[in-house]
Design a protein around this motif. Structure first.
Motif, PDB file in Angstrom:
ATOM      1  N   VAL A  62       0.828  -1.205   0.000  1.00  0.00           N
ATOM      2  CA  VAL A  62       0.000   0.000   0.000  1.00  0.00           C
ATOM      3  C   VAL A  62       0.865   1.259   0.000  1.00  0.00           C
ATOM      4  O   VAL A  62       0.329   2.375  -0.001  1.00  0.00           O
ATOM      5  N   HIS A  63       2.172   1.085  -0.040  1.00  0.00           N
ATOM      6  CA  HIS A  63       3.089   2.206   0.176  1.00  0.00           C
ATOM      7  C   HIS A  63       2.906   3.314  -0.848  1.00  0.00           C
ATOM      8  O   HIS A  63       2.782   4.507  -0.496  1.00  0.00           O
ATOM      9  N   ASN A  64       2.918   3.001  -2.141  1.00  0.00           N
ATOM     10  CA  ASN A  64       2.892   4.042  -3.175  1.00  0.00           C
ATOM     11  C   ASN A  64       1.642   4.893  -3.106  1.00  0.00           C
ATOM     12  O   ASN A  64       1.690   6.107  -3.322  1.00  0.00           O
ATOM     13  N   LEU A  65       0.508   4.267  -2.809  1.00  0.00           N
ATOM     14  CA  LEU A  65      -0.738   5.039  -2.744  1.00  0.00           C
ATOM     15  C   LEU A  65      -0.836   5.825  -1.448  1.00  0.00           C
ATOM     16  O   LEU A  65      -1.211   7.003  -1.446  1.00  0.00           O
ATOM     17  N   VAL A  66      -0.487   5.189  -0.333  1.00  0.00           N
ATOM     18  CA  VAL A  66      -0.613   5.855   0.970  1.00  0.00           C
ATOM     19  C   VAL A  66       0.352   7.029   1.091  1.00  0.00           C
ATOM     20  O   VAL A  66       0.023   8.066   1.670  1.00  0.00           O
ATOM     21  N   CYS A  67       1.530   6.897   0.519  1.00  0.00           N
ATOM     22  CA  CYS A  67       2.552   7.932   0.657  1.00  0.00           C
ATOM     23  C   CYS A  67       2.600   8.883  -0.534  1.00  0.00           C
ATOM     24  O   CYS A  67       3.553   9.659  -0.693  1.00  0.00           O
ATOM     25  N   ALA A  68       1.590   8.844  -1.402  1.00  0.00           N
ATOM     26  CA  ALA A  68       1.565   9.714  -2.573  1.00  0.00           C
ATOM     27  C   ALA A  68       1.278  11.159  -2.165  1.00  0.00           C
ATOM     28  O   ALA A  68       0.745  11.437  -1.090  1.00  0.00           O
ATOM     29  N   ASN A  69       1.632  12.076  -3.053  1.00  0.00           N
ATOM     30  CA  ASN A  69       1.241  13.467  -2.863  1.00  0.00           C
ATOM     31  C   ASN A  69      -0.220  13.621  -3.263  1.00  0.00           C
ATOM     32  O   ASN A  69      -0.740  12.881  -4.082  1.00  0.00           O
ATOM     33  N   GLY A  70      -0.883  14.574  -2.707  1.00  0.00           N
ATOM     34  CA  GLY A  70      -2.267  14.829  -3.077  1.00  0.00           C
ATOM     35  C   GLY A  70      -3.286  14.068  -2.260  1.00  0.00           C
ATOM     36  O   GLY A  70      -4.458  13.981  -2.667  1.00  0.00           O
ATOM     37  N   VAL A  71      -2.879  13.498  -1.116  1.00  0.00           N
ATOM     38  CA  VAL A  71      -3.834  12.763  -0.275  1.00  0.00           C
ATOM     39  C   VAL A  71      -4.414  13.643   0.819  1.00  0.00           C
ATOM     40  O   VAL A  71      -5.257  13.199   1.600  1.00  0.00           O
ATOM     41  N   ASN A  72      -3.997  14.875   0.874  1.00  0.00           N
ATOM     42  CA  ASN A  72      -4.342  15.737   2.003  1.00  0.00           C
ATOM     43  C   ASN A  72      -5.823  16.114   2.044  1.00  0.00           C
ATOM     44  O   ASN A  72      -6.318  16.591   3.068  1.00  0.00           O
ATOM     45  N   LYS A  73      -6.556  15.900   0.938  1.00  0.00           N
ATOM     46  CA  LYS A  73      -7.979  16.246   0.921  1.00  0.00           C
ATOM     47  C   LYS A  73      -8.890  15.041   1.139  1.00  0.00           C
ATOM     48  O   LYS A  73     -10.094  15.213   1.328  1.00  0.00           O
ATOM     49  N   ILE A  74      -8.345  13.839   1.103  1.00  0.00           N
ATOM     50  CA  ILE A  74      -9.167  12.630   1.192  1.00  0.00           C
ATOM     51  C   ILE A  74      -9.776  12.506   2.582  1.00  0.00           C
ATOM     52  O   ILE A  74      -9.074  12.550   3.591  1.00  0.00           O
ATOM     53  N   TRP A  95      -2.204  12.970   5.731  1.00  0.00           N
ATOM     54  CA  TRP A  95      -3.647  12.782   5.601  1.00  0.00           C
ATOM     55  C   TRP A  95      -4.384  13.705   6.581  1.00  0.00           C
ATOM     56  O   TRP A  95      -5.102  13.267   7.472  1.00  0.00           O
ATOM     57  N   SER A  96      -4.269  14.973   6.377  1.00  0.00           N
ATOM     58  CA  SER A  96      -4.791  15.949   7.342  1.00  0.00           C
ATOM     59  C   SER A  96      -6.316  16.032   7.358  1.00  0.00           C
ATOM     60  O   SER A  96      -6.895  16.550   8.319  1.00  0.00           O
ATOM     61  N   SER A  97      -6.989  15.523   6.303  1.00  0.00           N
ATOM     62  CA  SER A  97      -8.457  15.619   6.231  1.00  0.00           C
ATOM     63  C   SER A  97      -9.150  14.280   6.462  1.00  0.00           C
ATOM     64  O   SER A  97     -10.392  14.220   6.464  1.00  0.00           O
ATOM     65  N   LEU A  98      -8.388  13.217   6.651  1.00  0.00           N
ATOM     66  CA  LEU A  98      -8.963  11.871   6.727  1.00  0.00           C
ATOM     67  C   LEU A  98      -9.850  11.705   7.956  1.00  0.00           C
ATOM     68  O   LEU A  98      -9.460  12.022   9.076  1.00  0.00           O
ATOM     69  N   LYS A  99     -11.063  11.164   7.722  1.00  0.00           N
ATOM     70  CA  LYS A  99     -12.001  10.908   8.811  1.00  0.00           C
ATOM     71  C   LYS A  99     -12.309   9.421   8.974  1.00  0.00           C
ATOM     72  O   LYS A  99     -12.514   8.953  10.095  1.00  0.00           O
ATOM     73  N   LEU A 100     -12.363   8.686   7.866  1.00  0.00           N
ATOM     74  CA  LEU A 100     -12.714   7.267   7.917  1.00  0.00           C
ATOM     75  C   LEU A 100     -11.655   6.463   7.170  1.00  0.00           C
ATOM     76  O   LEU A 100     -11.398   6.719   5.988  1.00  0.00           O
ATOM     77  N   LEU A 101     -11.057   5.464   7.851  1.00  0.00           N
ATOM     78  CA  LEU A 101      -9.994   4.653   7.260  1.00  0.00           C
ATOM     79  C   LEU A 101     -10.306   3.177   7.441  1.00  0.00           C
ATOM     80  O   LEU A 101     -10.438   2.685   8.565  1.00  0.00           O
ATOM     81  N   TYR A 102     -10.420   2.460   6.305  1.00  0.00           N
ATOM     82  CA  TYR A 102     -10.654   1.015   6.307  1.00  0.00           C
ATOM     83  C   TYR A 102      -9.468   0.318   5.636  1.00  0.00           C
ATOM     84  O   TYR A 102      -9.207   0.521   4.446  1.00  0.00           O
TER      85      TYR A 102
END
Length: 439
Positions: A62-74, A95-102
């Protein structure tokens, strides 16, 4: 489609690889398809708010997706129920906007990343059903908005940290089932006044059940803020969450009614001591399971006050005494099991109790319906021995009387005969008597 903002293709038979996620997409929902290969990359300048790739066949890290740029709005991110493996990377501070993580239902290993504690708005964390090991990192205490924490069915170990009850006071669901946690159940969990589901089953916990569980305001009915659905507001609308829970002897997924489910499960541990009577104040509790422990003492007499109980399991313990008659007042029971204890006496008569199979009561010394052995009427007290004891206390002791009589007769006639036969003894005797009279 340069202006495409939302793409919903869930529950189809779409197959193949997904190479990248367009930067314009705010919502991408590809749940329950046949997608495979490694996870897609996220385009620079991504506008993604909701990204759900669960229930597919993605593999690898999951590294490439989790550590990608542009995740700050998810706000919503789900990779659940794929075939992902490897460790979870330490880059969650993005991940400054993350509320739900599965991340549930994969083959992820290693420890829980410390940087997860840097996700300030996280309200749901579900890593259930992986191979995650180690202890709970203390950084998770920073997740003060967390309402759902599901880490069940992993290889986590160590003690259950007291800070869960002190810092994560908004928790509604705490599921640590089927791990390797040990030690006592911390009393600090009693600060979770909003908790509706507390599942610590199938661990190595020991010691007594905390007496302060009556502090659970929602379960006791002091606060009646139960909602049919457990929903979380996002920028694109509310999201209704579900959870896999073990109730009534089976595991089911609860979705649209999750907000109404109440459960307390401490089964399959090494807990000892008595069942606290304070538990009987949990009037909104639907499922109570303390089976497969080493509990002793009697079942609390006021257990019948828990009118909402639908599932009740105390099997395979060392409980003693009789079944409380108040059990007959539990009219919503669908599952009931007190087998393999040291219980005695008559099974209380009630609408629900007699409807259960004999297997719910075996391994005890119980009698009456639904068991085939009827209760034998209590024998009248055996007073024979008492009467013998009482009779002995009032009867004359003839041995003592005969001994006294023989002693008197022998003593009296021994003196009289001697005086009659011996003249000198007789003269001496009368002289002595004369002197005594004069004195």
């Amino acid at each position: 489609m340069p202006h495409l903002v939302a793409l919903w293709l869930s529950n189809n038979h779409i197959q193949g690889n997904l190479l990248s996620i367009p930067a314009t997409l705010h919502v991408l929902n590809l749940v329950s398809n046949n997608l495979w290969g490694e996870l897609p990359s996220l385009s620079n300048g991504s506008s993604a708010l909701i990204l759900d790739l669960s229930n597919n066949s993605f593999v690898g890290s999951v590294h490439n997706l989790v550590c990608a740029n542009g995740v700050n709005k998810i706000e919503f991110f789900s990779l659940g129920f794929n075939q992902l493996s490897g460790v979870i990377p330490e880059c969650w501070e993005k991940w400054s906007s993350l509320k739900l993580l599965y991340l549930s239902g994969n083959n992820l290993s290693g420890e829980i990343p410390r940087t997860l504690g840097s996700v300030p708005l996280l309200q749901l964390l579900n890593m259930r059903g992986n191979m995650i090991s180690g202890s709970l990192p203390s950084s998770l205490m920073n997740l003060s908005y967390l309402k759902v924490l599901d880490l069940g069915r992993n290889n986590l170990a160590g003690i259950i940290p007291p800070w869960i009850g002190i810092k994560l006071t908004m928790l509604k669901i705490l599921n640590l089932r089927s791990n390797n946690f040990y030690g006592n159940t911390p009393d600090q969990l009693c600060y979770l006044s909003q908790v509706q589901v507390l599942d610590l089953a199938d661990n190595n916990l020991s010691g007594n059940i905390p007496r302060c569980f009556n502090n659970f305001s929602v379960l006791s009915g002091i606060e009646s803020n139960l909602e049919v659905q457990l929903s979380f507001p996002l920028d694109v609308g509310s999201f209704i969450v579900g959870a896999s829970l073990v109730m009534k002897g089976r595991e089911d997924t609860y979705g649209s009614i999750l907000g109404l489910v109440t459960l307390l499960d401490l089964s399959s541990n090494n807990l000892s001591g008595q069942i606290p009577s304070e538990l009987t104040t949990l009037h909104n509790l639907q499922s109570l399971n303390f089976s497969r422990n080493q509990l002793t003492g009697e079942i609390p007499n006021k257990i019948g006050d828990m009118k909402s109980l639908e599932s009740f399991d105390l099997s395979v313990n060392n409980l003693s005494g009789e079944l409380p008659t108040s059990l007959s007042g539990l009219n919503f029971l669908g599952t009931f099991n007190v087998s393999y204890n040291n219980l005695i006496g008559r099974i209380p008569t009630g609408t629900q109790i007699q409807s259960f199979n004999e297997s719910s009561f075996i391994g005890n010394k119980l009698c009456g319906a639904p068991l085939s052995n009827d209760c034998v009427h209590a024998d009248k007290p055996d007073t024979t021995s008492d009467q013998k004891e009482d009779g002995g206390s009032h009867n004359v002791d003839w041995g003592l009387i005969i001994s006294i009589a023989l002693g008197f007769i022998i003593g009296f006639w021994g003196i009289v005969v001697s005086l009659m036969l011996n003249r000198s003894w007789r003269i001496t005797y009368f002289r002595l008597m004369r002197k005594l009279i004069k004195v």
